[in-house]
Every structure is written in C-alpha cells, then in structure tokens.
Design a protein around this motif. Structure first.
Motif, PDB file in Angstrom:
ATOM      1  N   GLN A  75       0.803  -1.166  -0.107  1.00  0.00           N
ATOM      2  CA  GLN A  75      -0.119  -0.029  -0.043  1.00  0.00           C
ATOM      3  C   GLN A  75       0.814   1.146   0.077  1.00  0.00           C
ATOM      4  O   GLN A  75       2.100   1.397   0.662  1.00  0.00           O
ATOM      5  CB  GLN A  75      -0.897   0.043   1.198  1.00  0.00           C
ATOM      6  N   PRO A  76       0.427   2.478  -0.762  1.00  0.00           N
ATOM      7  CA  PRO A  76       1.277   3.513  -0.691  1.00  0.00           C
ATOM      8  C   PRO A  76       1.315   4.039   0.709  1.00  0.00           C
ATOM      9  O   PRO A  76       0.352   4.228   1.299  1.00  0.00           O
ATOM     10  CB  PRO A  76       0.447   4.521  -1.484  1.00  0.00           C
ATOM     11  N   ALA A  77       2.649   4.298   1.246  1.00  0.00           N
ATOM     12  CA  ALA A  77       2.614   5.006   2.551  1.00  0.00           C
ATOM     13  C   ALA A  77       2.675   6.573   2.113  1.00  0.00           C
ATOM     14  O   ALA A  77       2.111   7.362   2.852  1.00  0.00           O
ATOM     15  CB  ALA A  77       3.967   4.667   3.016  1.00  0.00           C
ATOM     16  N   ILE A  78       3.514   6.790   1.221  1.00  0.00           N
ATOM     17  CA  ILE A  78       3.897   8.429   0.598  1.00  0.00           C
ATOM     18  C   ILE A  78       3.655   8.339  -0.624  1.00  0.00           C
ATOM     19  O   ILE A  78       4.064   7.515  -1.434  1.00  0.00           O
ATOM     20  CB  ILE A  78       5.280   8.729   0.982  1.00  0.00           C
ATOM     21  N   ILE A  79       2.713   9.570  -0.875  1.00  0.00           N
ATOM     22  CA  ILE A  79       2.653   9.970  -2.337  1.00  0.00           C
ATOM     23  C   ILE A  79       3.341  11.265  -2.500  1.00  0.00           C
ATOM     24  O   ILE A  79       2.954  12.155  -1.724  1.00  0.00           O
ATOM     25  CB  ILE A  79       1.092   9.682  -2.821  1.00  0.00           C
ATOM     26  N   TRP A  80       4.457  11.193  -3.361  1.00  0.00           N
ATOM     27  CA  TRP A  80       4.879  12.629  -3.348  1.00  0.00           C
ATOM     28  C   TRP A  80       4.446  13.391  -4.735  1.00  0.00           C
ATOM     29  O   TRP A  80       4.348  12.753  -5.953  1.00  0.00           O
ATOM     30  CB  TRP A  80       6.290  12.412  -3.507  1.00  0.00           C
ATOM     31  N   GLU A  81       4.295  14.424  -4.486  1.00  0.00           N
ATOM     32  CA  GLU A  81       3.722  15.459  -5.499  1.00  0.00           C
ATOM     33  C   GLU A  81       4.539  16.691  -5.837  1.00  0.00           C
ATOM     34  O   GLU A  81       4.801  17.349  -5.032  1.00  0.00           O
ATOM     35  CB  GLU A  81       2.355  15.902  -5.524  1.00  0.00           C
ATOM     36  N   PRO A  82       5.392  16.669  -7.003  1.00  0.00           N
ATOM     37  CA  PRO A  82       6.456  17.664  -7.007  1.00  0.00           C
ATOM     38  C   PRO A  82       6.012  19.094  -7.412  1.00  0.00           C
ATOM     39  O   PRO A  82       4.608  19.301  -7.512  1.00  0.00           O
ATOM     40  CB  PRO A  82       7.104  17.043  -8.208  1.00  0.00           C
ATOM     41  N   ASN A  83       6.741  19.850  -7.166  1.00  0.00           N
ATOM     42  CA  ASN A  83       6.389  21.345  -7.454  1.00  0.00           C
ATOM     43  C   ASN A  83       5.867  21.543  -8.822  1.00  0.00           C
ATOM     44  O   ASN A  83       4.965  22.068  -9.106  1.00  0.00           O
ATOM     45  CB  ASN A  83       7.793  21.954  -7.024  1.00  0.00           C
ATOM     46  N   ASN A  84       6.498  20.875  -9.782  1.00  0.00           N
ATOM     47  CA  ASN A  84       6.235  21.209 -11.272  1.00  0.00           C
ATOM     48  C   ASN A  84       5.307  19.976 -11.717  1.00  0.00           C
ATOM     49  O   ASN A  84       5.510  18.928 -11.565  1.00  0.00           O
ATOM     50  CB  ASN A  84       7.298  21.094 -12.109  1.00  0.00           C
ATOM     51  N   PRO A  85       4.193  20.331 -11.743  1.00  0.00           N
ATOM     52  CA  PRO A  85       2.895  19.324 -12.081  1.00  0.00           C
ATOM     53  C   PRO A  85       3.178  18.452 -13.425  1.00  0.00           C
ATOM     54  O   PRO A  85       2.804  17.415 -13.402  1.00  0.00           O
ATOM     55  CB  PRO A  85       1.540  20.126 -12.282  1.00  0.00           C
ATOM     56  N   GLU A  86       4.063  19.081 -14.149  1.00  0.00           N
ATOM     57  CA  GLU A  86       4.624  18.249 -15.279  1.00  0.00           C
ATOM     58  C   GLU A  86       5.628  16.957 -15.157  1.00  0.00           C
ATOM     59  O   GLU A  86       5.611  16.036 -15.846  1.00  0.00           O
ATOM     60  CB  GLU A  86       5.416  19.275 -16.314  1.00  0.00           C
ATOM     61  N   GLU A  87       5.897  17.358 -14.006  1.00  0.00           N
ATOM     62  CA  GLU A  87       6.798  15.890 -13.401  1.00  0.00           C
ATOM     63  C   GLU A  87       5.964  14.851 -12.882  1.00  0.00           C
ATOM     64  O   GLU A  87       5.219  15.173 -12.211  1.00  0.00           O
ATOM     65  CB  GLU A  87       7.934  16.350 -12.372  1.00  0.00           C
ATOM     66  N   GLU A  88       6.537  13.697 -12.901  1.00  0.00           N
ATOM     67  CA  GLU A  88       5.892  12.374 -12.503  1.00  0.00           C
ATOM     68  C   GLU A  88       5.921  12.609 -10.899  1.00  0.00           C
ATOM     69  O   GLU A  88       6.730  12.896 -10.228  1.00  0.00           O
ATOM     70  CB  GLU A  88       6.588  11.264 -12.769  1.00  0.00           C
ATOM     71  N   SER A  89       4.725  12.246 -10.488  1.00  0.00           N
ATOM     72  CA  SER A  89       4.598  12.212  -8.779  1.00  0.00           C
ATOM     73  C   SER A  89       5.288  10.687  -8.393  1.00  0.00           C
ATOM     74  O   SER A  89       5.358   9.854  -9.343  1.00  0.00           O
ATOM     75  CB  SER A  89       3.185  12.289  -8.351  1.00  0.00           C
ATOM     76  N   VAL A  90       5.736  10.598  -7.141  1.00  0.00           N
ATOM     77  CA  VAL A  90       6.196   9.461  -6.857  1.00  0.00           C
ATOM     78  C   VAL A  90       5.577   8.773  -5.676  1.00  0.00           C
ATOM     79  O   VAL A  90       5.003   9.237  -4.853  1.00  0.00           O
ATOM     80  CB  VAL A  90       7.631   9.713  -6.266  1.00  0.00           C
ATOM     81  N   THR A  91       5.279   7.183  -5.847  1.00  0.00           N
ATOM     82  CA  THR A  91       4.592   6.696  -4.916  1.00  0.00           C
ATOM     83  C   THR A  91       5.687   5.693  -4.183  1.00  0.00           C
ATOM     84  O   THR A  91       6.261   4.807  -4.703  1.00  0.00           O
ATOM     85  CB  THR A  91       3.473   5.717  -5.275  1.00  0.00           C
ATOM     86  N   LEU A  92       5.599   5.785  -2.776  1.00  0.00           N
ATOM     87  CA  LEU A  92       6.628   4.871  -2.008  1.00  0.00           C
ATOM     88  C   LEU A  92       5.472   3.818  -1.081  1.00  0.00           C
ATOM     89  O   LEU A  92       4.841   4.464  -0.403  1.00  0.00           O
ATOM     90  CB  LEU A  92       7.367   5.489  -0.954  1.00  0.00           C
ATOM     91  N   THR A  93       5.574   2.752  -1.510  1.00  0.00           N
ATOM     92  CA  THR A  93       4.804   1.743  -0.783  1.00  0.00           C
ATOM     93  C   THR A  93       5.562   1.455   0.651  1.00  0.00           C
ATOM     94  O   THR A  93       6.614   2.031   0.946  1.00  0.00           O
ATOM     95  CB  THR A  93       4.755   0.119  -1.478  1.00  0.00           C
ATOM     96  N   TYR A  94       4.868   0.991   1.757  1.00  0.00           N
ATOM     97  CA  TYR A  94       5.321   0.546   2.898  1.00  0.00           C
ATOM     98  C   TYR A  94       6.696  -0.051   2.750  1.00  0.00           C
ATOM     99  O   TYR A  94       7.736   0.294   3.422  1.00  0.00           O
ATOM    100  CB  TYR A  94       4.291  -0.065   3.840  1.00  0.00           C
ATOM    101  N   LYS A  95       6.620  -1.078   1.940  1.00  0.00           N
ATOM    102  CA  LYS A  95       7.764  -1.893   1.788  1.00  0.00           C
ATOM    103  C   LYS A  95       9.058  -1.218   1.282  1.00  0.00           C
ATOM    104  O   LYS A  95      10.112  -1.087   1.649  1.00  0.00           O
ATOM    105  CB  LYS A  95       7.637  -2.846   0.705  1.00  0.00           C
ATOM    106  N   MET A  96       8.823  -0.098   0.232  1.00  0.00           N
ATOM    107  CA  MET A  96       9.811   0.481  -0.408  1.00  0.00           C
ATOM    108  C   MET A  96      10.453   1.818   0.826  1.00  0.00           C
ATOM    109  O   MET A  96      11.677   1.908   0.688  1.00  0.00           O
ATOM    110  CB  MET A  96       9.124   1.557  -1.636  1.00  0.00           C
ATOM    111  N   LEU A  97       9.312   2.234   1.334  1.00  0.00           N
ATOM    112  CA  LEU A  97       9.798   3.275   2.461  1.00  0.00           C
ATOM    113  C   LEU A  97      10.618   2.584   3.461  1.00  0.00           C
ATOM    114  O   LEU A  97      11.615   3.202   3.950  1.00  0.00           O
ATOM    115  CB  LEU A  97       8.530   3.967   2.971  1.00  0.00           C
ATOM    116  N   HIS A  98      10.174   1.429   3.860  1.00  0.00           N
ATOM    117  CA  HIS A  98      11.017   0.707   4.991  1.00  0.00           C
ATOM    118  C   HIS A  98      12.462   0.250   4.418  1.00  0.00           C
ATOM    119  O   HIS A  98      13.456   0.562   5.198  1.00  0.00           O
ATOM    120  CB  HIS A  98      10.193  -0.706   5.229  1.00  0.00           C
ATOM    121  N   GLU A  99      12.430  -0.121   3.207  1.00  0.00           N
ATOM    122  CA  GLU A  99      13.756  -0.428   2.731  1.00  0.00           C
ATOM    123  C   GLU A  99      14.528   0.848   2.600  1.00  0.00           C
ATOM    124  O   GLU A  99      15.794   0.909   2.846  1.00  0.00           O
ATOM    125  CB  GLU A  99      13.427  -0.829   1.185  1.00  0.00           C
TER     126      GLU A  99
END
Ligand code: WT7
Length: 632
Positions: A75-99
């Motif tokens: 499950q996503p722990a953090i969804i990152w929305e960049p300053n520039n909306p043209e850039e991709e947002s980043v999703t970190l699941t709990y597993k990824m964040l832990h790692e």
C-alpha cells in the motif's frame, strides 16, 4: 481506539479525566512495544518533570514501518507530488519506504552518527526528507528539522544550540517559480558550526554546489555503499525523539523536546480520531515537514496508523491557484488538512480555479495554525466540502506535539471558527490575569492545561529552566499556552489568538523581539518596536516602528535594506509588511515601550488609545499617528 459516536467521545473523555493512567494505558496497547511500561505516568508541573510509559522500550519506526509490512506492504505510504505538475509524482509503498529508511539509516551510521547524536535536517519537501527523519529515528539519533525558509544565521544558531554532528540537506529546493539554494545557505551556516562533522547532500535541483572535502558527501553515492538491512535501535519511552525550534516572546528560539513513547501514542491516537481516518484512504496535509504539523501529521501520525500520506513540494498558487484541487482530483484525496492563510489566499481568486475540478473524493477537511475566520470557514465548507465534509478546526502547538482541542470528524457537531471541544485526555482551563480559574460557560480567559498528556514537551533543549519559566511559571501548576480563548454557552472553545509577544503570520510563529533584534542589527537603526496588525490573507502582518536617524539615501531604499537585513538574520518569513520611520517610541517613564498603543496605531484604531498619562513624551503618539497617514 477510534471514536465513532458523540456518546463514546463523552465516555472516553470522562474516563480520561477520572482515570488517565488506565485510559492512556489502553490507548498505548494499540502500538507496538519491545517491552511494556511499569508505570503509565509520573509527573509534576513544578520542575516540570513528566514521564509517560516509564520503562517501556520501542522504536517509533517499527510502528510507522515494520508493523505494516505484512498487511499493507504494497500500500502507498507516501505519495509525493512535485512542485512542477509536469513532473511525475512518486509513490512509495510501505515496503519501499521501509527499505529506503533502513538504507539511509545505514548511511547515517557510516557517517559516524549514533544513538543520541543530534542531526540537523534542512531539506525540500521531497520523499527523502521523510526518509531522513525516519532514518534518524531508526538509529536513535535526534532530528532537528529546520524549515527551508530560514537563513544561514538562524540555522547556525539552531545547530550550535543542540551541537549537531551531522547535517542532511539538498543542493536546492523549488518553491513555485523560485529556486532556493539550500546547500549555499548551509555552507554559510556551517562556517560558524564547529560541531558539524558531516554534511550529506541530496541532488534535487541540480544546481552547482561546493562540496567540501572530508565534510560533504552525496546522498546518491552514500546509499550505494550500504545495504538496506538495519535493525531498529531500542529506545526508552522517554529517550529524545526530536528537537524542533520555535519562537517565543524572547529573542532566541527554543528547542522544544519531544520523546519517543508519549509522542508516538499521542500523534497516532489524535491522527486516527480527529480525521476519522479509514484504511486505504488518501490523506493530504499541506504543511511543511519543517514545522510540527508536518512532523505529527505528515510523517509520524499517519504512518503509525498505516495511512497513505501525500507529500507536496510546492505552493497552493503554482502554477495556478487550482493546484490543490488538481492534487485532490489526481490522487483522489479523502482528507485535506490545510491552513486558514492558504484558504483565504485561494478564496481571493474566486470560483474560477475550482471550475470543473472533481472534489468528490473529499470526506474530511481540516484547518490548523491560526484562528479561522467565519468567512473562510464557510467558503471551505461550501466550495471544497460541498457542505458534506466535516471541518476539523484543530488547535494545538509545537509544544503540545499533537492536536489538543478539535472536533472529531463525523462525531463532534462543528461550529464555524470554533475548535470546539478538548480531545480525550486534555483538560483545558481558562484563568484570569491572577491565575484564578474562570468557571462556567460564556467566559473568556487565558488558556492553560491542567493535566499532562503523552505528547507534551518534556523540556527545552539545553535549558530546562527556560521550559519551566516559559510554560509552567506564569500560573503555578498549569501549562500556559500563550493563547487567549473563549468558552461559549455550549462549552465550545474558540481560540482568539496569542496574548504574548508572539505573532502568527501566515500560520508561522514569529516573536516580535526576534524581529526587533534583527532590525536593530541594521546599521543606523537605534531602536525599533514590532507589533502585529490584522492582515486579510496572512492573518497577521508585521508592523515595524523604526528609529533610524542615519538613513542612507532615500527612506524607501533604507526600508529595502532593512528587509534585507531581516532576511539575512532570520529569513524571508519574518520580513515586516510595513516599516514606519519615527523619531521616538511611546515609552513609560521607566523606559518600557507601550506596545498596546503601537498595536492600536498599527490597527488603524486611534480613536481610543486608552490611558497615555504614564507616557514620558505624549507628543510622540501624535507624531506617529500623523506619520502613519503617509504610509500605505
Ligand atoms: C500557535 C502555535 C501546531 C499547529 C501549527 C502552529 C495558533 C494553532 C490554531 C487554531 C487558532 C491556532 C495558536 C498557537 N494556532 N492552531 N486551530 N485556531 N489558533 O504551531 O507554530 O507552535 O503555533 O498557533 O496561537 O499557540 P505553532
């Protein structure tokens, strides 16, 4: 631990007052401990000495990460929305964040950091900021996050106050159309910081930076040298978790200290309840992690509850004033937690930015940081919540660690501009100037808290006496908040604003003495007095009365010089909105500046200045009033 009816709120509240240890002991069972406590609470407000969950062992990151891996690792722990909306947002699941947290924790160790060391974090709102915070907690190092808007001098003062050993920063930050050279600022700061041994630099904006041999290393290189296995350090419930500097009525910011166990329980409990968070929902708090709101309600509170937390790098008006609504639509945000100043700013653009935006995912709205005026409350309710989303107006402070007085979403009937009722475990009282309790309803007074709660500050770093003086000495045996407050006929609380020399500018807390000290550092300035005045968007604006007989060139240029000085000394957030040059200040015979009079003048209300008979030179008041007329 989630409250689902008003009746349950009343029962829980009653229990929390009658039997606080049992109440919090049960709440704490919802968290993961390596070892249980032998005593829930021991306290006195005289020293003060406050201990929650004594003897218990834990690591907050096991609660925020490890314990979720099995059930919601993907499950996503953090969804990152960049300053520039043209850039991709980043999703970190709990597993990824832990790692990533484990990996970066190993980087910290590799760079000499260990349990108890203080680490300064000065970063943009990127996922690595949350990772850095959690990595410190993982190894038991104490983080001190500094908001990206503070100057080199402010950073140096904070680093030196807590003798930080490591600094974590980035090359730069984006803020709307602007770019902030974070590493340059850090380089200036570190000239005066002998305790700093290492500086870890994240690449973000790819601007050229100077990297000092032996001191500075790149985040991206460091993570290649370590693996992602890092056993969490076992912490005592009362071990320090973090320091966060905040302004008070004296010139020097205080390092508010929060500890591991109580803070975790309080941030998690209040998050789950106030926002009525449901599994799988997307929660978006627009604050910066550099402030307590970001610590408790972007990082620790939501993650301890296995929530999905949106982390937004930018500002509400970039590239357009539709940005928040675009984010809500894009990420299907269920809870939006923001500040009145942002609401008022967006309101001023009218309905156009809202046109065709799908806000139907919104279920709960939250407000924090300053009193929300009725107009903003109604706009938020009607235009954003479509009259269907409860608004939680949450009152709390850096020192309280978490939300104190607030509706519980879907449970507490709300009332525009009221923070409503204390959460279970919170015992507010109103007192008069002499510390006499003001009982009954339909009354006003100074807001104090008479019983400890797990999230409260334990000390101010390096100076316990200051903690005692600031919060526990004004009224014996009470924690004094510094806020004025009314309790209406229904027993609902409405915070009316600070009663001390602290300003709230766009939800940022700024001491008048701090701004005065900064202005006084400008060559030629003899003396200054700073007060707040009502500002349509910022809530409060900063009004500076300045004696400067040696003006260099035109007055307008000198004003700009003074603004530059304040930016250098504190940061752009403390720049006065208005500067008025005067030949004197209204003072009593004993030399005390009568701020009451200056406040009235700044508000433009000179009809009744009250008693001016104690003034040394009453004529100065007329001169100042006359001068304000020329200032627009
Ligand atoms: C001061 C604390 C922790 C929140 C972010 C600011 C004011 C905060 C409210 C509110 C009226 C509020 C108070 C308080 N404040 N929330 N809902 N209604 N006033 O934290 O920088 O420590 O400032 O913000 O005056 O004392 P902070």
């Amino acid at each position: 631990m989630q409250i689902t009816s008003f009746k349950q709120y009343e029962e829980d509240f009653k229990k929390s007052v009658e039997n606080p240890e049992q109440f919090w002991g049960e709440v704490a069972q919802n968290f993961q401990w390596r070892k249980p406590w032998f005593k829930v609470l021991s306290w006195n407000f005289e020293e003060p000495n406050i201990k929650w969950f004594e003897g218990a062992k834990l690591n907050i990151t096991e609660n925020c990460l490890d314990r979720h891996l099995e059930k919601r690792g993907d499950q996503p722990a953090i969804i990152w929305e960049p300053n520039n909306p043209e850039e991709e947002s980043v999703t970190l699941t709990y597993k990824m964040l832990h790692e990533r947290v484990c990996r970066f924790a190993n980087v910290l160790k590799r760079n000499g950091a260990k349990k108890g060391d203080r680490i300064c974090i000065y970063m943009p709102m990127v996922p690595e900021l949350a990772i850095a915070v959690l990595a410190c907690a993982r190894i038991g190092a104490v983080h001190s996050v500094i908001f990206g808007g503070f100057s080199a001098k402010s950073i140096a003062d904070r680093i030196n106050d807590s003798q930080c050993k490591v600094v974590i920063t980035a090359d730069g930050a984006y803020r709307g159309s602007k770019q902030i050279p974070l590493k340059d600022v850090i380089d200036d700061a570190l000239i005066g910081c002998p305790t700093v041994e290492k500086c870890i630099v994240l690449t973000h904006v790819r601007t050229p930076v100077s990297m000092l041999k032996g001191r500075d290393v790149w985040w991206e290189d460091e993570v290649k040298h370590v693996n992602d296995i890092c056993e969490a350090e076992e912490m005592d419930a009362e071990d320090m978790l973090f320091i966060l500097y905040t302004s008070g009525s004296t010139g020097k910011p205080k390092g508010v200290v929060h500890t591991c166990g109580g803070y975790m329980v309080y941030a998690g409990y209040t998050f789950a309840n106030v926002f009525n968070y449901q599994p799988g929902e997307v929660y978006f708090c627009t604050a910066d992690i550099g402030w307590i709101t970001g610590h408790s309600y972007i990082v620790y509170g939501p993650l301890s509850q296995g929530a999905t937390s949106v982390l937004f790098e930018g500002i509400p008006t970039y590239p357009t004033p539709s940005r928040f609504w675009d984010i809500v639509e894009k990420h299907q945000v269920n809870t939006l937690y923001t500040a009145p100043t942002a609401i008022r700013s967006l309101m001023s653009y009218g309905d156009e930015p809202l046109a065709e935006k799908d806000l139907s995912s919104i279920r709960v709205l939250g407000s924090v940081g300053e009193p929300i005026n009725e107009e903003a409350w109604h706009w938020f309710d009607e235009k954003i919540g479509k009259g269907k989303a409860p608004i939680v107006d949450t009152w709390w402070q850096t020192e309280t660690g978490g939300i104190m007085i607030s509706p519980i979403a879907t449970v507490t009937p709300t009332k525009p501009s009221f923070a409503t009722l204390p959460l279970p475990g919170i015992q507010p009282i109103l007192v008069d100037e002499n510390g006499q309790e003001i009982v009954g309803n339909d009354v006003m007074g100074n807001l104090c808290i008479k019983f400890p709660w797990p999230g409260m500050l334990r000390t101010t770093y390096g100076d316990h006496e200051r903690c005692k003086q600031t919060y526990f000495s004004t009224y014996p045996n009470l924690y004094f908040t510094g806020d004025g407050c009314l309790r209406d006929q229904d027993g609902y609380y409405r915070i009316t604003g600070r009663v001390d020399d602290v300003l709230n500018v766009s939800g940022h807390r700024i001491g008048t003495a701090e701004v005065e000290n900064a202005i006084n550092m400008h060559a030629g300035v003899v003396e200054s007095a700073v007060v707040g005045y009502p500002h349509d968007v910022k809530g409060q604006g900063i009004y500076a009365f300045v004696i400067n007989p040696e003006m260099h060139g035109e007055a307008e240029l000198t004003k700009k010089d003074i603004l530059q000085t304040v930016t250098r000394v504190i940061g752009a957030i403390a720049k006065p909105d208005k500067i008025l040059f005067v030949s004197g200040l209204p003072k009593t015979r004993s030399g005390k500046i009568m701020r009451r009079i200056l406040r009235k003048i700044a508000e433009g209300d000179t009809s009744n200045l009250g008693d001016t008979s104690t003034l040394l030179d009453p004529a100065i008041v007329d001169e100042i009033i006359e001068a304000t007329k020329a200032l627009k």
